[in-house]
Scaffold this motif. Structure first.
Motif, PDB file in Angstrom:
ATOM      1  N   VAL A   1       0.848  -1.186   0.000  1.00 21.25           N
ATOM      2  CA  VAL A   1       0.000   0.000   0.000  1.00 21.25           C
ATOM      3  C   VAL A   1       0.882   1.234   0.000  1.00 21.25           C
ATOM      4  O   VAL A   1       1.640   1.466   0.948  1.00 21.25           O
ATOM      5  CB  VAL A   1      -0.937   0.021   1.226  1.00 21.25           C
ATOM      6  N   GLU A   2       0.773   2.020  -1.078  1.00 19.66           N
ATOM      7  CA  GLU A   2       1.567   3.237  -1.205  1.00 19.66           C
ATOM      8  C   GLU A   2       0.817   4.437  -0.631  1.00 19.66           C
ATOM      9  O   GLU A   2      -0.417   4.463  -0.610  1.00 19.66           O
ATOM     10  CB  GLU A   2       1.896   3.540  -2.674  1.00 19.66           C
ATOM     11  N   SER A   3       1.584   5.433  -0.244  1.00 21.69           N
ATOM     12  CA  SER A   3       1.017   6.703   0.208  1.00 21.69           C
ATOM     13  C   SER A   3       2.060   7.793   0.015  1.00 21.69           C
ATOM     14  O   SER A   3       3.241   7.496  -0.200  1.00 21.69           O
ATOM     15  CB  SER A   3       0.589   6.627   1.679  1.00 21.69           C
TER      16      SER A   3
ATOM     17  N   ALA B   1       4.404  -2.925   3.432  1.00 20.22           N
ATOM     18  CA  ALA B   1       4.337  -4.302   2.951  1.00 20.22           C
ATOM     19  C   ALA B   1       3.814  -5.207   4.064  1.00 20.22           C
ATOM     20  O   ALA B   1       4.342  -5.199   5.167  1.00 20.22           O
ATOM     21  CB  ALA B   1       5.716  -4.769   2.501  1.00 20.22           C
ATOM     22  N   SER B   2       2.785  -5.979   3.757  1.00 28.02           N
ATOM     23  CA  SER B   2       2.250  -6.923   4.736  1.00 28.02           C
ATOM     24  C   SER B   2       2.152  -8.294   4.102  1.00 28.02           C
ATOM     25  O   SER B   2       2.115  -8.427   2.878  1.00 28.02           O
ATOM     26  CB  SER B   2       0.879  -6.462   5.236  1.00 28.02           C
ATOM     27  N   GLY B   3       2.091  -9.351   4.951  1.00 22.26           N
ATOM     28  CA  GLY B   3       2.123 -10.696   4.430  1.00 22.26           C
ATOM     29  C   GLY B   3       3.532 -11.243   4.574  1.00 22.26           C
ATOM     30  O   GLY B   3       4.460 -10.703   4.009  1.00 22.26           O
ATOM     31  N   SER B   4       3.716 -12.309   5.277  1.00 20.10           N
ATOM     32  CA  SER B   4       5.056 -12.739   5.676  1.00 20.10           C
ATOM     33  C   SER B   4       5.769 -13.605   4.647  1.00 20.10           C
ATOM     34  O   SER B   4       6.973 -13.742   4.690  1.00 20.10           O
ATOM     35  CB  SER B   4       4.982 -13.506   6.994  1.00 20.10           C
ATOM     36  N   ARG B   5       5.051 -14.158   3.686  1.00 18.79           N
ATOM     37  CA  ARG B   5       5.657 -15.195   2.855  1.00 18.79           C
ATOM     38  C   ARG B   5       6.885 -14.702   2.100  1.00 18.79           C
ATOM     39  O   ARG B   5       7.886 -15.386   2.026  1.00 18.79           O
ATOM     40  CB  ARG B   5       4.632 -15.738   1.864  1.00 18.79           C
ATOM     41  N   PHE B   6       6.813 -13.496   1.520  1.00 20.53           N
ATOM     42  CA  PHE B   6       7.937 -12.980   0.759  1.00 20.53           C
ATOM     43  C   PHE B   6       8.472 -11.704   1.377  1.00 20.53           C
ATOM     44  O   PHE B   6       8.942 -10.824   0.679  1.00 20.53           O
ATOM     45  CB  PHE B   6       7.504 -12.727  -0.691  1.00 20.53           C
ATOM     46  N   SER B   7       8.388 -11.606   2.669  1.00 21.19           N
ATOM     47  CA  SER B   7       8.770 -10.348   3.302  1.00 21.19           C
ATOM     48  C   SER B   7      10.253 -10.054   3.157  1.00 21.19           C
ATOM     49  O   SER B   7      10.664  -8.930   3.309  1.00 21.19           O
ATOM     50  CB  SER B   7       8.381 -10.380   4.773  1.00 21.19           C
TER      51      SER B   7
ATOM     52  N   LYS C   1       9.387  -2.111  10.581  1.00 22.44           N
ATOM     53  CA  LYS C   1       8.039  -1.645  10.251  1.00 22.44           C
ATOM     54  C   LYS C   1       7.544  -2.187   8.919  1.00 22.44           C
ATOM     55  O   LYS C   1       6.400  -1.936   8.540  1.00 22.44           O
ATOM     56  CB  LYS C   1       8.018  -0.115  10.217  1.00 22.44           C
ATOM     57  N   ASN C   2       8.403  -2.903   8.176  1.00 17.50           N
ATOM     58  CA  ASN C   2       8.046  -3.395   6.840  1.00 17.50           C
ATOM     59  C   ASN C   2       7.649  -2.248   5.914  1.00 17.50           C
ATOM     60  O   ASN C   2       6.674  -2.352   5.161  1.00 17.50           O
ATOM     61  CB  ASN C   2       6.913  -4.423   6.916  1.00 17.50           C
ATOM     62  N   MET C   3       8.400  -1.177   5.987  1.00 15.26           N
ATOM     63  CA  MET C   3       8.132   0.006   5.169  1.00 15.26           C
ATOM     64  C   MET C   3       9.250   0.222   4.161  1.00 15.26           C
ATOM     65  O   MET C   3      10.421  -0.034   4.440  1.00 15.26           O
ATOM     66  CB  MET C   3       8.020   1.251   6.052  1.00 15.26           C
TER      67      MET C   3
END
Length: 124
Positions: A5-7, A24-30, A76-78
């Motif tokens: 999700v961009e902002s 970025a959310s979802g752990s599979r390809f984090s 933060k997965n950002m």
């Protein structure tokens, strides 16, 4: 699955700065590389910058080198794109992208997941 999700997009004047963010959310390809691409009306999607999630190595498209900086916050997965000295030709929809491999690339086809995009408009 990875959701992006961009902002941070908006309307600015030439010479201004803007910072885009991508959650970025979802752990599979984090752990995979993340990138920014952009697409102007009537043009193909263009590579902007990519970053390796591990190690943080970066690559940039020629048109943005020295003006844009990609960075990430692993906790933060950002993913961020700091854009300085903006030009009217930077006007486009900017997309965040993710791939399952650690190393970032410049090819659209190498990325598996895409955000919905955020509009950046630079007036002269």
């Amino acid at each position: 699955q990875v959701q992006l999700v961009e902002s941070g997009g908006g309307l600015v004047q030439a010479g201004d700065s803007l910072r885009l963010s991508c959650l970025a959310s979802g752990s599979r390809f984090s752990l995979g590389a993340k990138a920014w691409f952009r697409q102007a009306p009537g043009k193909e999607r263009e590579f902007v910058a990519a970053i390796n999630w591990i190690g943080g190595a970066t690559i940039y498209g020629d048109s943005v080198k020295g003006r844009f900086t990609i960075s990430r916050d692993n906790v933060k997965n950002m993913v961020y794109l700091q854009m300085n000295s903006l030009k009217p030709e930077d006007t486009a929809i900017y997309y965040c992208a993710a791939r399952s491999y650690i190393i970032g690339t410049m090819s659209v086809d190498d990325y598996d997941y895409w955000g919905q995009g955020t509009q950046v408009t630079v007036s002269s």
